[in-house]
Motif scaffolding. Sequence first.
Motif, mmCIF file in Angstrom:
data_model
loop_
_atom_site.group_PDB
_atom_site.id
_atom_site.type_symbol
_atom_site.label_atom_id
_atom_site.label_comp_id
_atom_site.label_asym_id
_atom_site.label_seq_id
_atom_site.Cartn_x
_atom_site.Cartn_y
_atom_site.Cartn_z
ATOM 1 N N ALA A 284 -5.973 2.240 -9.042
ATOM 2 C CA ALA A 284 -4.875 1.701 -8.243
ATOM 3 C C ALA A 284 -3.566 2.442 -8.507
ATOM 4 O O ALA A 284 -2.569 2.200 -7.833
ATOM 5 N N GLY A 285 -3.576 3.326 -9.497
ATOM 6 C CA GLY A 285 -2.334 3.999 -9.868
ATOM 7 C C GLY A 285 -2.362 5.490 -9.601
ATOM 8 O O GLY A 285 -3.204 6.008 -8.859
ATOM 9 N N LEU A 286 -1.402 6.185 -10.213
ATOM 10 C CA LEU A 286 -1.263 7.627 -10.094
ATOM 11 C C LEU A 286 -1.214 8.219 -11.489
ATOM 12 O O LEU A 286 -0.686 7.610 -12.419
ATOM 13 N N GLU B 26 5.270 0.396 -8.714
ATOM 14 C CA GLU B 26 6.019 0.311 -9.975
ATOM 15 C C GLU B 26 7.005 1.461 -10.106
ATOM 16 O O GLU B 26 8.152 1.277 -10.531
ATOM 17 N N PRO C 277 -0.458 6.661 -16.383
ATOM 18 C CA PRO C 277 -0.879 6.136 -15.074
ATOM 19 C C PRO C 277 -0.042 4.927 -14.649
ATOM 20 O O PRO C 277 0.134 3.976 -15.414
ATOM 21 N N THR C 278 0.507 4.991 -13.474
ATOM 22 C CA THR C 278 1.410 3.956 -12.954
ATOM 23 C C THR C 278 1.205 3.844 -11.456
ATOM 24 O O THR C 278 0.917 4.836 -10.782
ATOM 25 N N THR C 279 1.372 2.660 -10.902
ATOM 26 C CA THR C 279 1.243 2.499 -9.452
ATOM 27 C C THR C 279 2.491 3.012 -8.753
ATOM 28 O O THR C 279 3.574 3.077 -9.331
ATOM 29 N N LEU D 183 5.888 9.927 -14.381
ATOM 30 C CA LEU D 183 4.458 9.753 -14.628
ATOM 31 C C LEU D 183 4.045 10.411 -15.938
ATOM 32 O O LEU D 183 3.193 9.893 -16.668
ATOM 33 N N ARG E 148 5.313 7.912 -18.606
ATOM 34 C CA ARG E 148 4.775 6.552 -18.583
ATOM 35 C C ARG E 148 3.250 6.505 -18.581
ATOM 36 O O ARG E 148 2.661 5.484 -18.908
ATOM 37 N N ASP F 200 -5.514 7.520 -9.461
ATOM 38 C CA ASP F 200 -6.327 7.106 -10.608
ATOM 39 C C ASP F 200 -6.533 5.605 -10.504
ATOM 40 O O ASP F 200 -5.743 4.823 -11.024
#
Length: 322
Positions: free
Chosen positions: A60-62, A30, A25-27, A20, A23, A58
Motif C-alpha cells: 500500500a506504500g512507496l 502520509e 516505506p510510506t503511503t 522516503l 522514513r 510496495d
Amino acid sequence: MYSLQGIGISAAAEDVYLSLVERGPTTAAELAHVLHVTPHAMTAAVGELIALGLVAPDGAGLVAHPPRAALDALVESRSRDLATLRDGVEELTRFWHDHHAESAGYIEIVRTEAGRTAISRRLYDEATEQIRALTIGYSGRSARPNMMAPGCREALSRGVRTSVVYGPQVLHDRPAREAVQNSIDLGEQARVFTGVPLNMGICDDRFALVCPPASDWDRRHHIVVRRSDLLEALIGVFESYWQIAVPLPNAVDTADDTGAAPTAETRQLLTCLSGGLTDESIARELGVSERTVGRRITRLQELLGARTRFQLGVQASRHGWL
C-alpha cells in the motif's frame, strides 16, 4: 542538503524521494500530509520518480530505490545527447571552414542580399509539415531590428509545426520579445538556450538554411544545405538543442493545482527569466521596482514549490505555464 535539481527533477519530487529515504516505506497520503502538498501534486511527483526508477510501489506504500543504477542510466542518456550535439557542431564547423568548396551538389552559398531575402522567405513559404530553427537574431554592424520572420505568420496559419530555440540575447530587446510572443500566440513552440551559436532554419526534411554570425550583417553568407548526410547532422544538432532548451510561456492560461492561472504579466516575467534578464532589466520591462520583481519571483517559487529559479522554470513548465 542533498539536491537533485542538477538532473532536472522537480522540487516536489526531490522532497518526496528524500522523505522516503529517511522514513522508509510510506503511503502517498502520509507523504502528502507530511510535505503539505495536494494529492494531485503528490501523484505527479511520484509518477516522475517511478518513471526514473527511483521509487516503486510496495504494497500500500512507496519505497525508495538506491539512486545509482537509475541515475547512471539517466547520466548515460544525457551524455549521448551531448555527444551528438558536440559531433554535430564539429561537423558544422568543419563544413564552415571548407565552405568554398562549392563543387558539392547539396551545398549552395548565397552571397547577395536579394538571394538571401528570397531563400529566407522560401524557408516558410515551401514548408508543408514543420520548420525547426535556431536563432540568435540579427547581429553585427548594419543589423536590422529583430521581428517576426517574413512568411512565419502565414506558415503558422497553414498549420505548419514551428519549433524555435532562441538565444537569450534575442529576448533582451522589447520589440523582439513582443515578436517572439506573437509567434508563440499563433502556435509556435519556442524554447531558449544560452549556447545557441548561429541562425539556422530547416524546412521539413528537405533543406536547411544556415547563417553563421558575421561582424557586418551586410557581408554575411547564407548557406543552403539540401538532402545529404550534412542535412541529417544539422537536424540532429537542432534536436539536441531542443532537448536541453527551456520552454517559453505560451498564451494558454492553464490552471495549476491551486486553481490559479498565470496572468499575462506572470508569463512576461517568466519569459524575461528564461531569457536570462537581470532583476534590474525585468523591473524596467515591467515598470516596477527591483524589490517588487524579487518579491514576485519569491511568491512564484513558494506557489510552485521551487527552491531556486532553475526549479521555478521546471515547475512552471510542469504546471503548463511554460
